[in-house]
Design a protein around this motif. Structure first.
Motif, PDB file in Angstrom:
ATOM      1  N   THR A 152     -16.040  16.370-100.230  1.00 14.57           N
ATOM      2  CA  THR A 152     -15.001  17.386-100.402  1.00 14.57           C
ATOM      3  C   THR A 152     -13.642  16.690-100.510  1.00 14.57           C
ATOM      4  N   GLN A 153     -12.637  17.460-100.905  1.00 12.37           N
ATOM      5  CA  GLN A 153     -11.291  16.889-101.044  1.00 12.37           C
ATOM      6  C   GLN A 153     -10.793  16.352 -99.704  1.00 12.37           C
ATOM      7  N   THR A 154     -11.116  17.065 -98.624  1.00 13.47           N
ATOM      8  CA  THR A 154     -10.715  16.624 -97.283  1.00 13.47           C
ATOM      9  C   THR A 154     -11.361  15.280 -96.943  1.00 13.47           C
ATOM     10  N   GLU A 155     -12.665  15.162 -97.275  1.00 12.73           N
ATOM     11  CA  GLU A 155     -13.376  13.914 -96.978  1.00 12.73           C
ATOM     12  C   GLU A 155     -12.835  12.758 -97.809  1.00 12.73           C
ATOM     13  N   ILE A 156     -12.526  13.028 -99.063  1.00 14.25           N
ATOM     14  CA  ILE A 156     -11.975  11.988 -99.934  1.00 14.25           C
ATOM     15  C   ILE A 156     -10.620  11.534 -99.408  1.00 14.25           C
ATOM     16  N   ALA A 157      -9.802  12.495 -99.019  1.00 15.84           N
ATOM     17  CA  ALA A 157      -8.472  12.159 -98.495  1.00 15.84           C
ATOM     18  C   ALA A 157      -8.597  11.268 -97.257  1.00 15.84           C
ATOM     19  N   ALA A 158      -9.543  11.604 -96.381  1.00 16.02           N
ATOM     20  CA  ALA A 158      -9.750  10.814 -95.160  1.00 16.02           C
ATOM     21  C   ALA A 158     -10.221   9.406 -95.505  1.00 16.02           C
ATOM     22  N   ARG A 159     -11.179   9.324 -96.422  1.00 21.54           N
ATOM     23  CA  ARG A 159     -11.732   8.025 -96.820  1.00 21.54           C
ATOM     24  C   ARG A 159     -10.651   7.099 -97.393  1.00 21.54           C
ATOM     25  N   LEU A 160      -9.811   7.666 -98.265  1.00 18.24           N
ATOM     26  CA  LEU A 160      -8.821   6.840 -98.963  1.00 18.24           C
ATOM     27  C   LEU A 160      -7.498   6.736 -98.208  1.00 18.24           C
ATOM     28  N   GLY A 161      -7.352   7.565 -97.170  1.00 15.36           N
ATOM     29  CA  GLY A 161      -6.083   7.554 -96.443  1.00 15.36           C
ATOM     30  C   GLY A 161      -4.948   8.148 -97.262  1.00 15.36           C
ATOM     31  N   ASP A 162      -5.280   9.087 -98.154  1.00 15.97           N
ATOM     32  CA  ASP A 162      -4.271   9.728 -98.990  1.00 15.97           C
ATOM     33  C   ASP A 162      -4.063  11.171 -98.552  1.00 15.97           C
ATOM     34  N   PRO A 163      -2.868  11.748 -98.861  1.00 18.27           N
ATOM     35  CA  PRO A 163      -2.640  13.157 -98.510  1.00 18.27           C
ATOM     36  C   PRO A 163      -3.588  14.081 -99.276  1.00 18.27           C
ATOM     37  N   LEU A 164      -3.976  15.178 -98.633  1.00 19.85           N
ATOM     38  CA  LEU A 164      -4.902  16.141 -99.255  1.00 19.85           C
ATOM     39  C   LEU A 164      -4.349  16.689-100.560  1.00 19.85           C
ATOM     40  N   GLY A 165      -3.051  16.999-100.552  1.00 20.15           N
ATOM     41  CA  GLY A 165      -2.423  17.551-101.755  1.00 20.15           C
ATOM     42  C   GLY A 165      -2.557  16.607-102.942  1.00 20.15           C
ATOM     43  N   THR A 166      -2.406  15.323-102.683  1.00 23.51           N
ATOM     44  CA  THR A 166      -2.540  14.321-103.751  1.00 23.51           C
ATOM     45  C   THR A 166      -3.952  14.325-104.314  1.00 23.51           C
ATOM     46  N   VAL A 167      -4.932  14.380-103.411  1.00 28.20           N
ATOM     47  CA  VAL A 167      -6.334  14.393-103.849  1.00 28.20           C
ATOM     48  C   VAL A 167      -6.611  15.630-104.702  1.00 28.20           C
ATOM     49  N   LYS A 168      -6.083  16.785-104.257  1.00 21.29           N
ATOM     50  CA  LYS A 168      -6.293  18.026-105.012  1.00 21.29           C
ATOM     51  C   LYS A 168      -5.718  17.907-106.416  1.00 21.29           C
ATOM     52  N   THR A 169      -4.527  17.364-106.506  1.00 21.34           N
ATOM     53  CA  THR A 169      -3.884  17.218-107.813  1.00 21.34           C
ATOM     54  C   THR A 169      -4.674  16.278-108.709  1.00 21.34           C
ATOM     55  N   ARG A 170      -5.135  15.154-108.146  1.00 21.28           N
ATOM     56  CA  ARG A 170      -5.894  14.191-108.956  1.00 21.28           C
ATOM     57  C   ARG A 170      -7.178  14.814-109.484  1.00 21.28           C
ATOM     58  N   MET A 171      -7.844  15.574-108.635  1.00 20.86           N
ATOM     59  CA  MET A 171      -9.109  16.186-109.047  1.00 20.86           C
ATOM     60  C   MET A 171      -8.859  17.201-110.158  1.00 20.86           C
ATOM     61  N   ARG A 172      -7.832  18.008-109.986  1.00 25.56           N
ATOM     62  CA  ARG A 172      -7.538  19.047-110.966  1.00 25.56           C
ATOM     63  C   ARG A 172      -7.114  18.428-112.293  1.00 25.56           C
TER      64      ARG A 172
ATOM     65  N   ASN B   2      -2.929  34.179-103.173  1.00 29.19           N
ATOM     66  CA  ASN B   2      -2.559  34.775-104.461  1.00 29.19           C
ATOM     67  C   ASN B   2      -3.346  34.111-105.587  1.00 29.19           C
ATOM     68  N   HIS B   3      -3.127  34.606-106.806  1.00 30.30           N
ATOM     69  CA  HIS B   3      -3.970  34.169-107.906  1.00 30.30           C
ATOM     70  C   HIS B   3      -3.856  32.677-108.172  1.00 30.30           C
ATOM     71  N   PHE B   4      -2.651  32.113-108.016  1.00 25.48           N
ATOM     72  CA  PHE B   4      -2.461  30.680-108.245  1.00 25.48           C
ATOM     73  C   PHE B   4      -3.310  29.868-107.271  1.00 25.48           C
ATOM     74  N   ASP B   5      -3.400  30.334-106.029  1.00 25.64           N
ATOM     75  CA  ASP B   5      -4.220  29.636-105.036  1.00 25.64           C
ATOM     76  C   ASP B   5      -5.682  29.595-105.470  1.00 25.64           C
ATOM     77  N   TYR B   6      -6.160  30.728-106.000  1.00 23.75           N
ATOM     78  CA  TYR B   6      -7.549  30.751-106.464  1.00 23.75           C
ATOM     79  C   TYR B   6      -7.745  29.755-107.590  1.00 23.75           C
ATOM     80  N   GLN B   7      -6.779  29.698-108.512  1.00 24.81           N
ATOM     81  CA  GLN B   7      -6.904  28.768-109.639  1.00 24.81           C
ATOM     82  C   GLN B   7      -6.962  27.332-109.150  1.00 24.81           C
ATOM     83  N   GLU B   8      -6.185  27.032-108.090  1.00 23.19           N
ATOM     84  CA  GLU B   8      -6.180  25.688-107.503  1.00 23.19           C
ATOM     85  C   GLU B   8      -7.551  25.297-106.983  1.00 23.19           C
ATOM     86  N   LEU B   9      -8.285  26.269-106.486  1.00 26.20           N
ATOM     87  CA  LEU B   9      -9.584  25.981-105.868  1.00 26.20           C
ATOM     88  C   LEU B   9     -10.694  25.781-106.894  1.00 26.20           C
TER      89      LEU B   9
END
Lengths: 188, 250
Positions: A152-172, B2-9
């Motif tokens: 999961t994004q949380t697990e990846i963030a923990a493994r790499l020592g990176d912020p969760l938000g950064t991991v989410k952005t990279r994945m997206r 909100n809808h943006f949050d869903y899109q993020e997921l």
């Protein structure tokens, strides 16, 4: 000596399997065994387990072919998803050896397999690998950790020592680049 | 959310690595959001391309034979679901009574929608659907179909209002039990003499209400039976579950 897989479309192949056509299942196996086995082995790092899971996958295909709905995506995606799910299930259930092999930094080594297998790899695969090579390393690593290790994004963030938000952005961002690739491909 | 949050997921969901709590919330959202459903399909397709990054490997020759042996040893996969038999309605003095009841129901429905609107101001999705529902209810080309609960769900009722020109439809349900976590309700349009055509997949709120928009297929605009069954969570191409609601056969 194996017969040449027939020329019918993947969709029609799955429809035939849904009707109980064993020959169609054999054709599907011949067509998909390389990509699916490569994927399963990449996840499990154990040939014996991977061959076991490959069998499970095709039994699932045999039993559930009628669930495939072409309006919800390609046959390739459906088959690959079954293979990945079964492999990740086995990984989570399973062997210490498989777990030891996976590491945070591990990128798949090119061509550790058969030269003949390499030669018949699909054009689509080549295009995808080239596109992946062009992604920033961090995005690629994030996608691989999620895809091949089921993290999961949380697990990846923990493994790499990176912020969760950064991991989410990279994945997206990484996933959206792959989606663009798919769109460009379907246009050409 | 909100809808943006869903899109993020959606990316995490597409790669099947979403945290359970987020996954539940997103799954509920997907029942009523076609835009996110389409996006999810595209992201799943894209994610599956990652399989190509696996190093090439060949399974042993024995695997093929083992698979085929196991397959031959199994029973033939079960036949696809049969066309659903709709409950018969007796042809008595219903027509006139129904017409009167329909007129009363129409205004009650209008009132109910307005009440819902006031109660749910913050939910943008629901507001958009309610606006569409009101437009439809007020339009001259609106046709209304009442659905009654079957013995499986005697307390359930629903109304489908659709615009004969555009085919835009609004379905409002009441008294439907909350489905199991791996199930949802699905709408079916059954034109005369044809097999059921799938409509939206949806779930109900804690009070058994749902309001969804859908599109009537052109084949179903004249004299179709409308039914609602319970199906696996992501829907089904043909009805497989029990019928909860059905409109009268004409």
């Amino acid at each position: 000596m194996q017969a040449e897989p027939s020329q019918i479309s993947d969709n029609d192949l799955l429809k035939a399997i849904a009707r109980g056509d064993e020959g169609a299942l054999a054709d599907c196996y011949d067509r998909y065994r390389l990509i699916l086995f490569s994927l399963i082995l990449r996840i499990l790092h154990d040939r014996h387990e991977a061959e076991d899971v490959l069998q499970e996958v095709f039994l699932q295909v045999w039993r559930r072919a009628r669930d495939f709905d072409e309006s919800r995506g390609r046959a390739f995606t459906w088959l690959v998803t079954i293979a990945r799910s079964r492999a990740l299930d086995r990984l989570r259930a399973g062997s210490a050896r498989a777990r030891l092999a996976t590491g945070a930094e591990q990128e798949p080594r090119e061509s550790m397999g058969d030269a003949a297998a390499d030669a018949v790899r699909s054009e689509e695969g080549e295009i995808v690998r080239r596109a992946l090579a062009e992604l920033p390393a961090e995005q690629r690593r994030t996608l691989f950790m999620a895809y091949f290790e089921g993290l999961t994004q949380t697990e990846i963030a923990a493994r790499l020592g990176d912020p969760l938000g950064t991991v989410k952005t990279r994945m997206r961002t990484g996933l959206m680049k792959l989606r663009e690739l798919l769109r460009d491909q379907s246009r050409s | 959310m909100n809808h943006f949050d869903y899109q993020e997921l959606l990316s995490a969901y597409a790669l099947d690595v979403i945290e359970p709590g987020d996954g539940q919330a997103l799954a509920e959202h997907l029942v009523t959001c076609a835009e996110c459903r389409d996006e999810l399909i595209a992201l799943r397709e894209a994610g599956s391309l990652l399989a190509h990054a696996s190093p090439a490997a060949v399974p042993g020759d024995h695997v093929r034979a083992q698979i085929l042996d196991k397959v031959r040893a199994e029973a033939v996969p079960s036949k696809p679901a049969q066309v659903v038999q709709m409950p018969q309605r007796s042809k008595t003095v219903w027509p006139n009574l129904l017409r009167i009841a329909a007129a009363i129901a129409f205004f009650a429905l209008l009132a109910a929608v307005v009440v819902l609107w006031r109660e749910r101001q913050r939910d943008r999705d629901l507001m958009a659907r309610q606006r569409e529902a009101l437009t439809l209810l007020n339009s001259n080309a609106a046709t209304m179909i009442q659905l009654s609960g079957t013995p499986t769900a005697p307390g359930a009722r629903a109304t489908l209002v659709f615009d004969k020109e555009s085919g835009r439809a609004v379905l409002m349900t009441a008294g439907l039990p909350t489905p199991a976590t791996d199930k949802a309700y699905e709408v079916w349009f059954i034109p005369k003499g044809r097999s059921p055509m799938p409509g939206k997949v949806f779930s109900v709120d804690s009070s058994g209400h749902a309001m969804i928009t859908d599109q009537m297929p052109s084949e179903a605009m004249n004299g179709a039976v409308i039914a609602i069954t319970v199906e696996p969570k992501n829907g089904s191409a043909a009805p497989t579950g029990a019928i909860y609601l059905a409109s009268p056969a004409s």
